[in-house]
Design an enzyme around this catalytic site. Sequence first.
Site, PDB file in Angstrom:
ATOM      1  N   GLU A  47      10.799 -15.039  -1.950  1.00 50.20           N
ATOM      2  CA  GLU A  47      10.377 -14.909  -3.527  1.00 50.20           C
ATOM      3  C   GLU A  47       8.808 -14.682  -3.486  1.00 50.20           C
ATOM      4  OE1 GLU A  47      11.765 -18.216  -5.395  1.00 50.20           O
ATOM      5  OE2 GLU A  47      13.756 -17.587  -5.425  1.00 50.20           O
ATOM      6  N   ASP A  73       0.659  -1.147  -0.117  1.00 48.70           N
ATOM      7  CA  ASP A  73      -0.202   0.095  -0.054  1.00 48.70           C
ATOM      8  C   ASP A  73       0.993   1.380   0.017  1.00 48.70           C
ATOM      9  OD1 ASP A  73      -2.805   1.195   0.701  1.00 48.70           O
ATOM     10  OD2 ASP A  73      -1.462   2.046   2.257  1.00 48.70           O
TER      11      ASP A  73
HETATM   12  C1  GLC Z   1      -3.976   3.268  -0.608  1.00 48.43           C
HETATM   13  C2  GLC Z   1      -5.267   2.576  -0.293  1.00 48.43           C
HETATM   14  C3  GLC Z   1      -6.383   3.339  -0.227  1.00 48.43           C
HETATM   15  C4  GLC Z   1      -6.064   4.040   1.299  1.00 48.43           C
HETATM   16  C5  GLC Z   1      -4.509   4.633   1.276  1.00 48.43           C
HETATM   17  C6  GLC Z   1      -3.964   4.913   2.661  1.00 48.43           C
HETATM   18  O1  GLC Z   1      -3.877   4.427  -1.633  1.00 48.43           O
HETATM   19  O2  GLC Z   1      -5.492   2.036  -1.925  1.00 48.43           O
HETATM   20  O3  GLC Z   1      -7.556   2.721   0.088  1.00 48.43           O
HETATM   21  O4  GLC Z   1      -6.895   4.963   1.633  1.00 48.43           O
HETATM   22  O5  GLC Z   1      -3.564   3.753   0.663  1.00 48.43           O
HETATM   23  O6  GLC Z   1      -3.723   3.473   3.134  1.00 48.43           O
END
Ligand code: GLC
Length: 444
Positions: A242, A186
């Site tokens: 991996e 993320d």
């Molecule tokens: C990413 C996620 C989103 C979230 C953000 C903060 O962009 O896809 O849903 O709000 O990260 O974690």
Amino acid sequence: MWWRDAVVYQIYPRSFQDSDGDGVGDLRGITQRLDYLSWLGVDAFWLSPIYPSPLADFGYDVSDHTGVDPQLGTLAEVDELVAAAHERGLRVLLDLIPCHTSIEHPWFREHPDWYIWSPVDGPPNNWVSAFGGPAWSRDEQTGRWYLHSFYPEQPDLDWRNPEVVEAMQGVVRFWIERGVDGFRLDAIDRLIKDAELRDDPPASGDFPLPLRQDAAKLKRVYSGNRPEVVQALGSIREAAGEALLVGEVFLPTSEYPRYLEVLDLVFAFELLFSPWDAERLRAAIEPAAALERVAWVMSNHDFDRLASRVGPEHLRDAALLLLTLPGAAFVYQGDEIGMLNGPGADPPFDRAGRDRFRHPMQWDGSENGGFTTGKPWLPPIDPQERNVAAQREDPASLLTHYRHLIAYRREPGDGFRLLDSDPGTLTYERGGGVISVEVDATSG
Ligand code: GLC
């Protein structure tokens, strides 16, 4: 490298399948629906966050990275899901959120030095949050100011602190040992920030991805996208071995090579935001394809539904494009039946307005679309109009089209070259054949 040409299906767990009637999707529900994913022919699925969370950012504010939100299930149910997936040859990706935690995560009070604090009484620079407004907030308890690249409820971790690195490596190992096959990382361009907290300079030129107004005014060179990110990512790689690492790098394609030094794939966001216009699509595809390791994607839980963005009349062509570009492709749940943006909730759950992209999956034409026997947390949109059961039986449906394309993509082999063509068409060589996608420049 099972993932090279894989189709990965994105599941938004709260909205996929409820198994216990509480109106919220859960892990058992996902396990019950695995035969559908096998039938569709995908190789893997990615679960948006399943961790305990106060839900300020619907799971992306994590309060325990090695736990499971009780509304979604238990660790034992994760194990059952992973085992059931593997039995079917499906691989499982989790969402890893290494840049920040929930402000309610015990780490925030137990290890304040794991977070980034202003050295002065107030914001030390001009950095802005992705959701708008300053990226610094005052912690009422201590009076100090902390950094949050997203909501104030999501304080940023300090990846310059070796203890943070070690803690997150522990998280990665924990899930790998439970059998997961990889992670979607993320907001990974935010992983590490300038050590001196310098001001971001003013933006210059066009940024090809949508930004909130105040974020669009700055060039993110100090508040993120640091050269040091490669080393920080290296420590995630070290723990992941991996396992597949797919990065969410919300930057232009030209910035991706740095991330691909460590990650296997990064999402090709310029495709996701490209207008439905042959020239613009071409410009988005060409540089990304040249990297040979992008994950093609046309929608997700953060942005307009594909059907709403390109228009229902272009969905077949959009699927053709997504699933015949060279490399991995990600399909967001519901796009394969043409789900549109929904009404969202009033008052909204998500302050950034993303409820509309997260309505429950529509399995059949019943009132709640087969999603729940209870009261759904977000209402179904139009299960009578669009649902899996009806489209499965219909050889001319969008769902059948997706299934055929997924089966077909096993065949073409290597080779990709964009060809010159009419303005309204995007044409390319793929393996042995030539594919033409009709693109109507007047819409989308
Ligand atoms: C990413 C996620 C989103 C979230 C953000 C903060 O962009 O896809 O849903 O709000 O990260 O974690």
